[in-house]
Design an enzyme around this catalytic site. Structure first.
Site, mmCIF file in Angstrom:
data_model
loop_
_atom_site.group_PDB
_atom_site.id
_atom_site.type_symbol
_atom_site.label_atom_id
_atom_site.label_comp_id
_atom_site.label_asym_id
_atom_site.label_seq_id
_atom_site.Cartn_x
_atom_site.Cartn_y
_atom_site.Cartn_z
ATOM 1 N N GLY A 72 28.852 20.083 -32.041
ATOM 2 C CA GLY A 72 30.212 20.252 -32.537
ATOM 3 C C GLY A 72 30.334 19.784 -33.978
ATOM 4 N N GLY A 146 26.761 29.190 -24.871
ATOM 5 C CA GLY A 146 25.820 29.096 -25.973
ATOM 6 C C GLY A 146 24.532 28.468 -25.482
ATOM 7 N NE ARG A 169 33.092 33.619 -31.635
ATOM 8 C CZ ARG A 169 32.640 33.011 -32.723
ATOM 9 N NH1 ARG A 169 33.450 32.234 -33.422
ATOM 10 N NH2 ARG A 169 31.380 33.138 -33.095
ATOM 11 N NE ARG A 172 25.056 35.696 -25.823
ATOM 12 C CZ ARG A 172 25.885 34.674 -25.725
ATOM 13 N NH1 ARG A 172 27.154 34.837 -26.070
ATOM 14 N NH2 ARG A 172 25.476 33.494 -25.307
ATOM 15 N NE ARG A 228 33.231 17.272 -29.961
ATOM 16 C CZ ARG A 228 31.932 17.224 -29.739
ATOM 17 N NH1 ARG A 228 31.489 17.229 -28.489
ATOM 18 N NH2 ARG A 228 31.071 17.173 -30.744
ATOM 19 C CG ASP A 251 30.370 13.130 -21.172
ATOM 20 O OD1 ASP A 251 30.236 11.934 -20.822
ATOM 21 O OD2 ASP A 251 29.831 13.592 -22.193
ATOM 22 C CG HIS A 275 31.700 11.914 -25.871
ATOM 23 N ND1 HIS A 275 32.609 12.266 -26.842
ATOM 24 C CD2 HIS A 275 30.691 12.827 -25.971
ATOM 25 C CE1 HIS A 275 32.172 13.338 -27.489
ATOM 26 N NE2 HIS A 275 31.011 13.697 -26.968
#
Length: 313
Positions: A72, A146, A169, A172, A228, A251, A275
């Site tokens: 990130g 990803g 996003r 594919r 996040r 997390d 985290h």
């Protein structure tokens, strides 16, 4: 030409760094190691927060590359407008795949099999047996397919799932099957027993798992957030947890760190880890390989990997 490189580790700990640059050690603590105006390549201190990451950036008038050690980039974004035009921002794609995927699987299994309840039972010397859900035969939806999302599916493969659905996003094809666009979520959410969030935090994903998203999840489903905290609407999630309709394994949270007294700490059906998806023994060797490769490319004027954006473009 001599380059100046700021590293969050002592250069002596990184085997294979190119000769020539002046390496300055700054891990986010204390004073700057040199004048930020002389820095050409800035490696952002790891897990020190946005305030630390951005602090030297206003003075980095000669910087050419900003390299994060996280996938990130939200923690450095407030400082991007302070940088000169043409600076390449690179992330750490690939560094955290294994660790974060391991934690995602751990959270899923621990939540489904009731491990937190067993730990509490052990603390109080209670034998809390019972019938628990298995991961086998479940439908899992990975939102944010990803590198980490793919690594999560790799680790789910032996668990005899009924189905894995993938969302990113844009659509594919992959070797494991199709990745569907975000627009497919309304159809996929009601079918998923486990929903794993591993998207970056952007304007488009902030609050993605809001009231409407959560309402579409089936009764008893598990939401796992290793992305996040801001990807989830905390208020909406609390409402679903307190009703007992959904469970969650988090997390990351919003706010973060989760402050004492926050209702999320004691909401029913929630497992919280602080985290820790990235910081494991797997981090340093992978971070070292990335930095050594990137710095050799930089010195030799070869294209860098993981370029997320270029300032001013």
């Amino acid at each position: 030409m001599t380059y100046e490189v700021w590293l969050p580790f002592p250069a002596a700990e990184l085997d294979g760094l190119p000769e020539g640059p002046d390496y300055r050690f700054w891990d986010g603590e204390g004073d700057f190691p040199a004048d930020p105006a002389d820095c050409d390549f800035y490696v952002v201190p790891y897990m020190k927060g946005s305030g630390v990451a951005v602090r030297p950036m206003a003075g980095m008038t000669s910087v050419k590359v900003v390299q994060t050690l996280s996938a990130g980039i939200d923690h450095v974004q407030p400082g991007l407008e302070l940088l000169p035009r043409g600076v390449q921002l690179c992330n750490a794609r690939g560094v955290h795949d294994a660790s974060t995927a391991e934690l995602a699987l751990t959270l899923i299994l621990a939540s489904l099999r009731g491990i937190p309840d067993f730990v509490r039972g052990q603390d109080s010397e209670e034998w809390r047996s019972g019938f628990r859900p298995a991961l086998a035969d479940k439908n899992v939806l990975i939102v944010g397919y990803g590198a980490v999302g793919s690594a999560i599916e790799d680790r789910l493969a032996p668990f005899e799932l009924a189905r894995v659905a993938r969302v990113a996003r844009s659509a594919r094809e992959t070797a494991r099957g199709p990745v569907l666009p975000i627009a497919a979520l309304p159809e996929l959410l009601p079918e998923a027993d486990v929903v794993v969030l591993i998207t970056p935090l952007t304007e488009q994903t902030k609050g993605l798992a809001g009231a409407e998203f959560l309402a579409r999840m089936k009764d008893g489903a598990l939401l796992v957030n290793v992305a996040r905290g801001g990807v989830v609407d905390t208020k909406a999630l609390l409402a679903e947890l307190e009703s007992g309709r959904l469970r969650a394994a988090l997390d990351v949270t919003d706010p973060e760190p989760l402050p004492p007294g926050h209702p999320l700490w004691h909401a029913p059906g929630v497992l919280i880890s602080p985290h820790v998806g990235g910081p494991t023994s797997a981090f340093f060797p992978r971070a070292q390989r990335l930095l050594v490769d990137q710095l050799n490319r930089f010195v030799n004027r070869e294209p860098l990997h993981n370029v997320v954006l270029t300032t001013g473009s």
